[in-house]
Design an enzyme around this catalytic site. Structure first.
Site, PDB file in Angstrom:
ATOM      1  N   HIS A   1      -4.340  14.017  -9.629  1.00  0.00           N
ATOM      2  CA  HIS A   1      -4.493  12.618 -10.019  1.00  0.00           C
ATOM      3  C   HIS A   1      -3.518  12.200 -11.117  1.00  0.00           C
ATOM      4  CE1 HIS A   1      -7.951  11.628  -7.545  1.00  0.00           C
ATOM      5  NE2 HIS A   1      -8.447  12.834  -7.833  1.00  0.00           N
TER       6      HIS A   1
ATOM      7  N   ASP B   1       0.864  -1.182   0.000  1.00  0.00           N
ATOM      8  CA  ASP B   1       0.000   0.000   0.000  1.00  0.00           C
ATOM      9  C   ASP B   1       0.906   1.240   0.000  1.00  0.00           C
ATOM     10  OD1 ASP B   1      -2.036   1.813   0.276  1.00  0.00           O
ATOM     11  OD2 ASP B   1      -3.123   0.613   1.739  1.00  0.00           O
ATOM     12  N   ILE B   2       0.591   2.228  -0.863  1.00  0.00           N
ATOM     13  CA  ILE B   2       1.356   3.479  -0.871  1.00  0.00           C
ATOM     14  C   ILE B   2       0.948   4.314   0.343  1.00  0.00           C
ATOM     15  CG2 ILE B   2       1.824   5.612  -2.132  1.00  0.00           C
ATOM     16  CD1 ILE B   2       1.307   4.125  -4.709  1.00  0.00           C
TER      17      ILE B   2
ATOM     18  N   ASP C   1      -1.280   9.005 -10.758  1.00  0.00           N
ATOM     19  CA  ASP C   1      -1.122   7.895 -11.695  1.00  0.00           C
ATOM     20  C   ASP C   1       0.346   7.602 -11.948  1.00  0.00           C
ATOM     21  OD1 ASP C   1      -3.831   7.720 -11.856  1.00  0.00           O
ATOM     22  OD2 ASP C   1      -4.014   8.726 -13.801  1.00  0.00           O
TER      23      ASP C   1
ATOM     24  N   ARG D   1      10.990 -13.573 -12.003  1.00  0.00           N
ATOM     25  CA  ARG D   1      10.912 -15.013 -12.223  1.00  0.00           C
ATOM     26  C   ARG D   1       9.539 -15.389 -12.790  1.00  0.00           C
ATOM     27  NH1 ARG D   1      11.866 -18.118  -6.853  1.00  0.00           N
ATOM     28  NH2 ARG D   1      10.031 -16.852  -6.395  1.00  0.00           N
TER      29      ARG D   1
ATOM     30  N   GLU E   1      -4.496   2.182  -4.638  1.00  0.00           N
ATOM     31  CA  GLU E   1      -3.047   2.188  -4.433  1.00  0.00           C
ATOM     32  C   GLU E   1      -2.562   0.866  -3.833  1.00  0.00           C
ATOM     33  OE1 GLU E   1      -4.728   3.919  -0.550  1.00  0.00           O
ATOM     34  OE2 GLU E   1      -5.285   3.657  -2.649  1.00  0.00           O
TER      35      GLU E   1
ATOM     36  N   ASN F   1      -2.503  12.513  -3.696  1.00  0.00           N
ATOM     37  CA  ASN F   1      -3.407  12.950  -4.766  1.00  0.00           C
ATOM     38  C   ASN F   1      -3.941  14.356  -4.506  1.00  0.00           C
ATOM     39  OD1 ASN F   1      -3.404  10.939  -6.699  1.00  0.00           O
ATOM     40  ND2 ASN F   1      -4.936   9.700  -5.647  1.00  0.00           N
TER      41      ASN F   1
END
Length: 415
Positions: free
Chosen positions: A288, A275-276, A292, A308, A319, A283
């Site tokens: 926005h 999670d950011i 993005d 892999r 997010e 934002n």
């Protein structure tokens, strides 16, 4: 060139046509041979392998052999009381098992009444022997048994079961006679049916192959277009448009598949939930479009570190990101989580509204365990969510990992 291709197609179709014709003829021959084989098998079934008769004879042998010999030996004090009870118990269990096996076979309506009568007689006889057995267990001696009553009881059950055996044999003979009567008719009918089938298939095959030849080129073109469209549709349905990562729909498919595979092989499976930190504030501060860009930057970091074939990266929504790792133990999972956190921070994306760092950061909840059949399907997701919550409570800009899938206690923490 087109003429040559068409000629090749006609040759292939003609070869296929001849191959099917020969195959159908072989089917007819094999059908005839199989019917003869079926006749032999029926002879073997009715006169060589009468399973019900074998089971009934086994019951008689136990009554006359095991039980009778045990009683005679016990009465003559040739065996001990404990040995007597053991042999009697085993013999009665074998009789009950053989009778259950016999009853499990197909029974005609007209024989059910006698089967039920025989079952009652066997139960009564077994109850008689169980009384003797209980007496022996209570300390009473076998010498007190009336041999006249014992022999009459054995003789009566012998007569009862023998009648049932004779009935089974007679029914087998009757069924075989009925089969032989119908055998010739079956041969004729099968031959006629196979002939009609062969003719029908040949006629149908001719028109089908002719149609295939006419539509071959058009079908190839349509197939290529359809494959291209399906590929595009599949990519769209499984890909997040913004980050080009797999989306939540594909996550549901991969998560279920890889968890089942890990359970089968009892191998490591790791799930990360990312999670950011303070993304709403980001934002609100930068807009926005920049939001993005931040999502794409985090996605780029995940792609760079997880290359892999067994590493799967998803954008789960907003997010929030998810990562599934296969055959990655706890130490390597922790190392990857730490490196991902560091790499996002080192991109130095300004985040003035963040309360933990002047640059954009992420928090990660990690669950790593060896999968087995007891592992609940939803536990990895719920544990990762709990670890993510703990990482945020612990100050964000880091990760918390657990290997415990039975409670929410974290095993190690790093920021």
């Amino acid at each position: 060139m087109q003429f040559i291709e068409a000629l090749k197609l006609r040759s292939k179709l003609f070869f296929l046509f001849m191959l099917i014709t020969i195959g159908l003829i072989l089917v007819g021959v094999m059908g005839y041979l199989n019917i003869n084989s079926m006749k032999k098998n029926l002879d073997s079934l009715y006169f060589g392998s009468l399973v019900p008769v074998t089971e009934l004879n086994e019951i008689l042998q136990i009554y006359h052999g095991s039980i009778a010999n045990t009683i005679y030996k016990a009465k003559n004090s040739e065996i001990s009381s404990s040995q007597t009870t053991s042999e009697m118990e085993n013999a009665l269990l074998k009789i009950e098992m053989q009778w259950r096996n016999y009853e499990s076979h197909f029974k005609r309506y007209e024989e059910l009444q006698y089967v039920q009568y025989t079952a009652l007689e066997i139960k009564a006889t077994n109850d008689y022997f169980k009384k003797i057995l209980n007496g022996a267990l209570s300390g009473h001696t076998i010498e007190n048994i009336s041999m006249d009553i014992f022999e009459k009881r054995v003789e009566h059950i012998h007569t009862t079961v023998k009648k049932l055996i004779n009935y089974e044999v007679e029914m087998a003979k009757y069924e075989r006679k009925k089969f032989l009567k119908l055998y010739d008719d079956i041969i004729q009918n099968v031959g006629l049916i196979l002939t009609l089938i062969i003719l029908g298939v040949l006629i149908i095959s001719y028109y089908v192959f002719k149609s295939i030849q006419n539509d071959h080129t058009r079908l190839e073109i349509t197939t290529r277009k359809l494959k291209s469209a399906n590929k595009k549709l599949e990519n769209v349905s499984y890909t997040d448009a913004l980050t080009s990562l797999h989306n939540r729909r594909y996550f549901n498919f991969v998560y279920d598949r890889e968890l089942k595979r890990a359970k089968r092989t009892k191998s490591y499976i790791t799930f990360m939930m990312l999670d950011i930190d303070f993304f709403k504030q980001y934002n609100d501060t930068y807009g926005h479009i920049e939001g993005d860009f931040a999502l794409k930057s985090v996605a780029k970091v995940l792609k760079d570190f997880l290359k892999r074939p067994s590493d799967y990266v998803f954008r789960l929504g907003g997010e929030e990101f998810g990562v599934i790792l296969i055959d990655t133990d706890e130490s390597n999972s922790a190392r990857l989580a730490r490196e991902i956190c560091d790499a996002v921070r080192e991109r130095e994306i300004k985040h003035e509204a963040s309360k933990v760092n002047k640059f954009l950061t992420i928090s990660i909840g990690v669950v790593c365990c060896v999968a087995d059949e007891a592992l609940n399907e939803e536990i990895l997701i719920s544990r990762a969510d709990e670890m993510l919550y703990k990482a945020k409570e612990s100050g964000r800009n880091g990760y918390i990992i657990t290997t415990n899938v039975s409670d929410a206690t974290a095993q190690s923490t790093e920021k």
